[in-house]
Design a protein around this motif. Structure first.
Motif, short mmCIF file in Angstrom:
data_model
loop_
_atom_site.label_atom_id
_atom_site.label_comp_id
_atom_site.label_asym_id
_atom_site.label_seq_id
_atom_site.Cartn_x
_atom_site.Cartn_y
_atom_site.Cartn_z
N ILE A 146 -26.42 -33.18 -12.65
CA ILE A 146 -27.68 -33.70 -11.67
C ILE A 146 -28.95 -32.95 -12.36
CG2 ILE A 146 -28.73 -33.16 -10.02
CD1 ILE A 146 -27.52 -35.87 -9.90
N GLU A 147 -28.51 -31.59 -13.11
CA GLU A 147 -29.55 -30.51 -13.01
C GLU A 147 -29.28 -29.64 -13.86
OE1 GLU A 147 -31.80 -27.15 -13.86
OE2 GLU A 147 -29.78 -26.82 -13.28
N GLY A 148 -29.68 -29.64 -14.76
CA GLY A 148 -28.07 -28.72 -16.48
C GLY A 148 -28.90 -29.08 -17.93
N HIS A 149 -29.72 -29.82 -18.05
CA HIS A 149 -29.45 -30.46 -19.23
C HIS A 149 -29.39 -29.59 -20.95
CE1 HIS A 149 -29.79 -33.94 -16.50
NE2 HIS A 149 -29.11 -34.31 -17.26
N LEU A 150 -30.40 -28.22 -20.90
CA LEU A 150 -30.42 -28.14 -21.71
C LEU A 150 -29.13 -26.84 -22.23
CD1 LEU A 150 -33.29 -28.28 -23.58
CD2 LEU A 150 -34.09 -25.75 -22.16
N ARG A 151 -28.95 -26.60 -20.76
CA ARG A 151 -27.37 -25.49 -20.61
C ARG A 151 -26.32 -26.43 -21.32
NH1 ARG A 151 -28.58 -24.17 -14.60
NH2 ARG A 151 -30.18 -25.51 -15.24
N ARG A 152 -26.39 -28.04 -20.79
CA ARG A 152 -25.37 -28.57 -21.17
C ARG A 152 -25.60 -28.84 -23.22
NH1 ARG A 152 -22.71 -31.33 -23.80
NH2 ARG A 152 -21.47 -33.06 -23.56
N ARG A 153 -27.17 -29.16 -23.31
CA ARG A 153 -26.79 -29.15 -24.60
C ARG A 153 -26.47 -28.16 -25.34
NH1 ARG A 153 -32.20 -31.65 -27.04
NH2 ARG A 153 -33.23 -29.39 -26.80
N TYR A 154 -26.69 -27.33 -25.10
CA TYR A 154 -26.57 -25.43 -25.61
C TYR A 154 -24.84 -25.57 -25.73
CZ TYR A 154 -26.91 -21.01 -27.54
OH TYR A 154 -26.41 -20.39 -29.17
N LEU A 155 -23.97 -25.62 -24.49
CA LEU A 155 -22.52 -25.59 -24.11
C LEU A 155 -22.10 -26.28 -25.60
CD1 LEU A 155 -20.60 -24.42 -22.85
CD2 LEU A 155 -20.44 -26.07 -21.44
N GLY A 156 -22.52 -27.64 -25.57
CA GLY A 156 -21.75 -28.57 -26.87
C GLY A 156 -22.48 -28.52 -27.96
N ALA A 157 -23.57 -27.62 -28.42
CA ALA A 157 -23.64 -26.94 -29.20
C ALA A 157 -22.61 -25.71 -30.16
CB ALA A 157 -25.15 -26.46 -29.94
N LEU A 158 -22.51 -24.37 -28.97
CA LEU A 158 -22.13 -24.10 -29.08
C LEU A 158 -19.96 -23.70 -29.25
CD1 LEU A 158 -22.77 -21.27 -26.25
CD2 LEU A 158 -23.15 -21.19 -28.72
N ALA A 159 -20.12 -25.39 -28.82
CA ALA A 159 -18.69 -26.09 -28.55
C ALA A 159 -18.64 -26.19 -29.89
CB ALA A 159 -18.69 -26.77 -27.69
N SER A 160 -19.24 -26.65 -30.61
CA SER A 160 -19.33 -27.43 -31.53
C SER A 160 -18.36 -27.08 -32.84
CB SER A 160 -20.16 -27.92 -32.19
OG SER A 160 -21.15 -27.14 -32.81
N SER A 161 -18.79 -25.32 -33.15
CA SER A 161 -18.72 -23.67 -33.67
C SER A 161 -17.17 -23.19 -32.73
CB SER A 161 -19.84 -23.23 -34.98
OG SER A 161 -20.08 -22.57 -33.03
N GLU A 162 -17.27 -23.10 -31.63
CA GLU A 162 -16.40 -22.59 -30.68
C GLU A 162 -17.03 -20.83 -30.68
OE1 GLU A 162 -11.88 -23.29 -31.30
OE2 GLU A 162 -12.26 -24.48 -31.05
N LYS A 163 -18.48 -21.10 -30.56
CA LYS A 163 -18.59 -19.78 -30.84
C LYS A 163 -18.51 -19.20 -28.96
CE LYS A 163 -20.98 -19.65 -34.87
NZ LYS A 163 -22.37 -19.27 -35.65
N GLY A 164 -18.86 -18.17 -28.58
CA GLY A 164 -19.00 -17.27 -27.46
C GLY A 164 -18.38 -18.42 -26.39
N GLY A 165 -19.21 -18.76 -25.27
CA GLY A 165 -18.96 -19.67 -24.15
C GLY A 165 -18.67 -20.99 -24.71
N GLY A 166 -18.66 -21.33 -25.87
CA GLY A 166 -18.10 -22.58 -26.22
C GLY A 166 -16.90 -23.16 -26.71
N HIS A 167 -16.34 -21.45 -26.43
CA HIS A 167 -14.26 -22.02 -26.46
C HIS A 167 -14.15 -22.71 -25.78
CE1 HIS A 167 -10.31 -20.49 -26.46
NE2 HIS A 167 -10.00 -20.51 -27.65
N PRO A 168 -13.18 -23.98 -26.02
CA PRO A 168 -12.49 -24.35 -25.48
C PRO A 168 -12.20 -24.06 -24.22
CG PRO A 168 -11.80 -24.97 -27.65
CD PRO A 168 -12.73 -23.96 -27.36
#
Length: 184
Positions: A146-168
């Motif tokens: 519902i709200e948090g699209h920028l946060r979700r987009r950056y989380l997806g970007a971090l996950a693509s490299s498993e950096k920081g909070g992007g670790h699965p």
């Protein structure tokens, strides 16, 4: 199925710009004024979604009095795989977004880079029987952003490299809203 294509049902008395000059009232003033109507929601949900996105949210067909709210902790993997959102095309170039967002000195990027998660939890709607939006029907989606699209987009970007909070298995707080049939 939850239908989000209906008309705006938010009560105009909740508008954040009801001062004499038509300007937005302060967050504190607004929270005090709307407490009888929105006191069942976490104040961060009310401020981040209703106050800040009044008139802009595509989800103003959700009846606010019938919503319940719970703060939960989910893994990166669960958020990225179980939560539908209206901008899935933003997942197509995660490396570009990583380069664009990383190292920014403002929120939510500052917190996500420093501590691996966001400063304010995103807001997700439980959709146990699926959802209908302006983009179509999604009968198998059980949660919708519902709200948090920028946060979700950056989380997806971090996950693509498993950096920081992007670790699965990194953990992040989220607000989960649910429509309660029992609430008036």
């Amino acid at each position: 199925m939850i239908d989000l294509t209906g008309p705006n049902v938010w009560d105009e008395s909740l508008r954040p710009d009801l001062d004499c000059d038509g300007d937005k009232v302060s967050e504190v003033e607004w929270l005090e004024r709307t407490a009888p109507s929105l006191g069942h929601l976490d104040a961060r949900v009310s401020l981040q979604w209703i106050y800040r996105h009044w008139g802009m949210s595509p989800y103003q067909s959700l009846p606010l009095p019938r919503l319940s709210c719970v703060l939960e902790t989910w893994t990166t993997q669960r958020i990225l795989h179980e939560v539908g959102w209206r901008l899935p095309e933003w997942d197509r170039q995660p490396e570009a977004y990583l380069e664009h967002f990383q190292g920014r000195a403002f929120e939510p990027f500052r917190s996500m880079d420093a501590i691996g998660t966001w400063d304010i939890p995103p807001i997700i709607l439980a959709t146990p029987s699926g959802i209908r939006t302006e983009k179509g029907e999604f009968p198998h989606v059980r949660y919708w952003l519902i709200e948090g699209h920028l946060r979700r987009r950056y989380l997806g970007a971090l996950a693509s490299s498993e950096k920081g909070g992007g670790h699965p298995h990194a953990r992040h707080e989220i607000f989960v809203l649910a429509l309660d049939a029992e609430r008036a």
